[in-house]
Design a protein around this motif. Sequence first.
Motif, PDB file in Angstrom:
ATOM      1  N   ALA A  79      24.366  19.468  13.112  1.00 15.94           N
ATOM      2  CA  ALA A  79      24.124  18.158  12.502  1.00 15.94           C
ATOM      3  C   ALA A  79      22.801  18.135  11.751  1.00 15.94           C
ATOM      4  CB  ALA A  79      24.147  17.076  13.579  1.00 15.94           C
ATOM      5  N   ILE A  80      21.776  18.747  12.318  1.00 14.02           N
ATOM      6  CA  ILE A  80      20.466  18.812  11.662  1.00 14.02           C
ATOM      7  C   ILE A  80      20.563  19.597  10.360  1.00 14.02           C
ATOM      8  CG2 ILE A  80      18.132  19.777  11.866  1.00 14.02           C
ATOM      9  CD1 ILE A  80      18.250  19.053  14.848  1.00 14.02           C
ATOM     10  N   GLU A  81      21.416  20.621  10.358  1.00 16.78           N
ATOM     11  CA  GLU A  81      21.604  21.441   9.162  1.00 16.78           C
ATOM     12  C   GLU A  81      22.507  20.762   8.126  1.00 16.78           C
ATOM     13  OE1 GLU A  81      23.041  25.252  10.378  1.00 16.78           O
ATOM     14  OE2 GLU A  81      21.318  25.622  11.702  1.00 16.78           O
ATOM     15  N   GLY A  82      23.021  19.577   8.491  1.00 13.97           N
ATOM     16  CA  GLY A  82      23.850  18.827   7.554  1.00 13.97           C
ATOM     17  C   GLY A  82      25.306  19.259   7.516  1.00 13.97           C
ATOM     18  N   ILE A  83      25.761  19.909   8.586  1.00 15.63           N
ATOM     19  CA  ILE A  83      27.155  20.373   8.647  1.00 15.63           C
ATOM     20  C   ILE A  83      28.010  19.294   9.310  1.00 15.63           C
ATOM     21  CG2 ILE A  83      28.725  22.110   9.564  1.00 15.63           C
ATOM     22  CD1 ILE A  83      26.323  24.063   9.570  1.00 15.63           C
ATOM     23  N   LYS A  84      28.967  18.784   8.568  1.00 12.11           N
ATOM     24  CA  LYS A  84      29.873  17.748   9.081  1.00 12.11           C
ATOM     25  C   LYS A  84      31.286  18.309   9.161  1.00 12.11           C
ATOM     26  CE  LYS A  84      31.003  14.325   6.375  1.00 12.11           C
ATOM     27  NZ  LYS A  84      30.952  13.090   5.566  1.00 12.11           N
ATOM     28  N   GLU A  85      31.914  18.136  10.299  1.00 15.34           N
ATOM     29  CA  GLU A  85      33.303  18.566  10.474  1.00 15.34           C
ATOM     30  C   GLU A  85      34.188  17.811   9.490  1.00 15.34           C
ATOM     31  OE1 GLU A  85      36.416  20.726  12.386  1.00 15.34           O
ATOM     32  OE2 GLU A  85      34.236  20.886  12.645  1.00 15.34           O
ATOM     33  N   PRO A  86      35.021  18.514   8.717  1.00  7.57           N
ATOM     34  CA  PRO A  86      35.906  17.824   7.766  1.00  7.57           C
ATOM     35  C   PRO A  86      36.852  16.860   8.480  1.00  7.57           C
ATOM     36  CG  PRO A  86      35.842  20.187   7.327  1.00  7.57           C
ATOM     37  CD  PRO A  86      35.154  19.975   8.636  1.00  7.57           C
ATOM     38  N   LEU A  87      37.157  15.764   7.817  1.00 13.96           N
ATOM     39  CA  LEU A  87      38.062  14.768   8.388  1.00 13.96           C
ATOM     40  C   LEU A  87      39.495  15.279   8.360  1.00 13.96           C
ATOM     41  CD1 LEU A  87      38.640  11.877   9.438  1.00 13.96           C
ATOM     42  CD2 LEU A  87      38.838  11.171   7.057  1.00 13.96           C
ATOM     43  N   HIS A  88      40.151  15.213   9.501  1.00 13.02           N
ATOM     44  CA  HIS A  88      41.572  15.552   9.560  1.00 13.02           C
ATOM     45  C   HIS A  88      42.365  14.297   9.200  1.00 13.02           C
ATOM     46  CE1 HIS A  88      40.469  18.696  12.877  1.00 13.02           C
ATOM     47  NE2 HIS A  88      39.977  19.006  11.697  1.00 13.02           N
ATOM     48  N   PHE A  89      43.067  14.352   8.094  1.00 11.82           N
ATOM     49  CA  PHE A  89      43.839  13.183   7.675  1.00 11.82           C
ATOM     50  C   PHE A  89      45.217  13.589   7.211  1.00 11.82           C
ATOM     51  CE2 PHE A  89      45.435  10.552   4.156  1.00 11.82           C
ATOM     52  CZ  PHE A  89      45.589   9.339   4.824  1.00 11.82           C
ATOM     53  N   GLU A  90      46.224  12.887   7.707  1.00  9.45           N
ATOM     54  CA  GLU A  90      47.593  13.091   7.259  1.00  9.45           C
ATOM     55  C   GLU A  90      48.270  11.736   7.212  1.00  9.45           C
ATOM     56  OE1 GLU A  90      51.659  15.482   8.571  1.00  9.45           O
ATOM     57  OE2 GLU A  90      49.715  16.063   9.397  1.00  9.45           O
ATOM     58  N   PRO A  91      48.715  11.303   6.032  1.00  9.99           N
ATOM     59  CA  PRO A  91      49.370  10.000   5.942  1.00  9.99           C
ATOM     60  C   PRO A  91      50.640   9.978   6.778  1.00  9.99           C
ATOM     61  CG  PRO A  91      49.684  11.244   3.914  1.00  9.99           C
ATOM     62  CD  PRO A  91      48.707  12.016   4.736  1.00  9.99           C
ATOM     63  N   GLN A  92      50.978   8.802   7.283  1.00  8.09           N
ATOM     64  CA  GLN A  92      52.097   8.669   8.205  1.00  8.09           C
ATOM     65  C   GLN A  92      53.325   8.077   7.522  1.00  8.09           C
ATOM     66  OE1 GLN A  92      50.613   6.313  11.453  1.00  8.09           O
ATOM     67  NE2 GLN A  92      49.297   7.944  12.233  1.00  8.09           N
ATOM     68  N   ILE A  93      54.471   8.690   7.774  1.00 11.29           N
ATOM     69  CA  ILE A  93      55.745   8.140   7.314  1.00 11.29           C
ATOM     70  C   ILE A  93      56.043   6.874   8.104  1.00 11.29           C
ATOM     71  CG2 ILE A  93      58.244   8.534   7.311  1.00 11.29           C
ATOM     72  CD1 ILE A  93      57.624  11.525   6.920  1.00 11.29           C
ATOM     73  N   GLN A  94      56.542   5.872   7.424  1.00  8.39           N
ATOM     74  CA  GLN A  94      57.061   4.684   8.103  1.00  8.39           C
ATOM     75  C   GLN A  94      58.578   4.690   7.986  1.00  8.39           C
ATOM     76  OE1 GLN A  94      55.363   0.946   6.922  1.00  8.39           O
ATOM     77  NE2 GLN A  94      53.263   1.610   7.252  1.00  8.39           N
ATOM     78  N   THR A  95      59.243   4.286   9.048  1.00  7.23           N
ATOM     79  CA  THR A  95      60.694   4.287   9.016  1.00  7.23           C
ATOM     80  C   THR A  95      61.237   2.960   9.502  1.00  7.23           C
ATOM     81  OG1 THR A  95      62.656   5.579   9.612  1.00  7.23           O
ATOM     82  CG2 THR A  95      61.001   5.222  11.348  1.00  7.23           C
TER      83      THR A  95
END
Length: 305
Positions: A271-287
């Motif tokens: 965190a001090i080095e400015g490393i941020k874990e990428p956001l895991h994102f996946e849009p959701q199907i609606q049915t």
Amino acid sequence: MNLNAKAIELYENNELDQALLLFKEAVRQERNVQSLHNLAWMLCYEEDDYLQAIVLLEEAIVKEPNSHFPYHLLGEIYIRIEKPDKAIPILKRGMEMLSTKEAYNNLGVAFFQAGDKANASAFFLKASGSSDYALYSHVKCLIELGSYDRAELLLDTFTREDEEFVGEVDLADLYAEINSFKKANHWYDKGWEGYFKEPYWVSRYIYCLVQAGEIEKARNIVESLIKETQLELEEGFGDECFDDWTEKEKEEEIKELKTHKIEYEKMIDAAIEGIKEPLHFEPQIQTACYLFGCKRHGNPQVKEV
């Protein structure tokens, strides 16, 4: 009672194998829109047999049904197998008959899969409520399009009181994406007790704390998690295995805990080095229920043309 009604009744009673046999028999007797579509619906949702469902639905659509059901279901299946270029036109054809919240959302998913974030954003907005995942998806698209100010304004409208509230940590994650660290930390704090702790999202919280100058709080959180993980490891080594927890499962859990401990130990420096874990994102199907003749959802029998 016709075959379709009998099949649905069996399905409602959780007699899935018998229901599937009757849906197949209905197709054998007459390959009309209703029989083809309902068998495809069953194959999709109960058998995960998307390819055969596609064959049946394409045959049904050739008959030019006057219902949106086959179009919306086929579009949804194309999204499931990640063929957005096929999903988009078929969903649009269905929407010429009836535009639904599910179809708007699924068009958003299809455009997102195709890499068209502008159109995805627009359709997610049409499908969205006040604090739900569709609005969350719309905001995520705005962020990817560089509209940080608009994204933040919308994030500020989310409320925990909404029945479809996306969740505290999920909301915090989007604030983190636009570098609104104090607001992100506010929502990470609110969700801290309700979410299972694991390195992926905790690392994003720690990153935001460090970027906001709350390094001491970040250190205390990490130290606490390291101690908790070490305690779990010590308890895990001593636990006996039972029928519902095998030796292999025990070894895998211990391995995972050890990995988590190592990740926690590296978190502050990252965190001090400015490393941020990428956001895991996946849009959701609606049915929705697209089953012709389903009395529970008030679906009519198909009108053959």
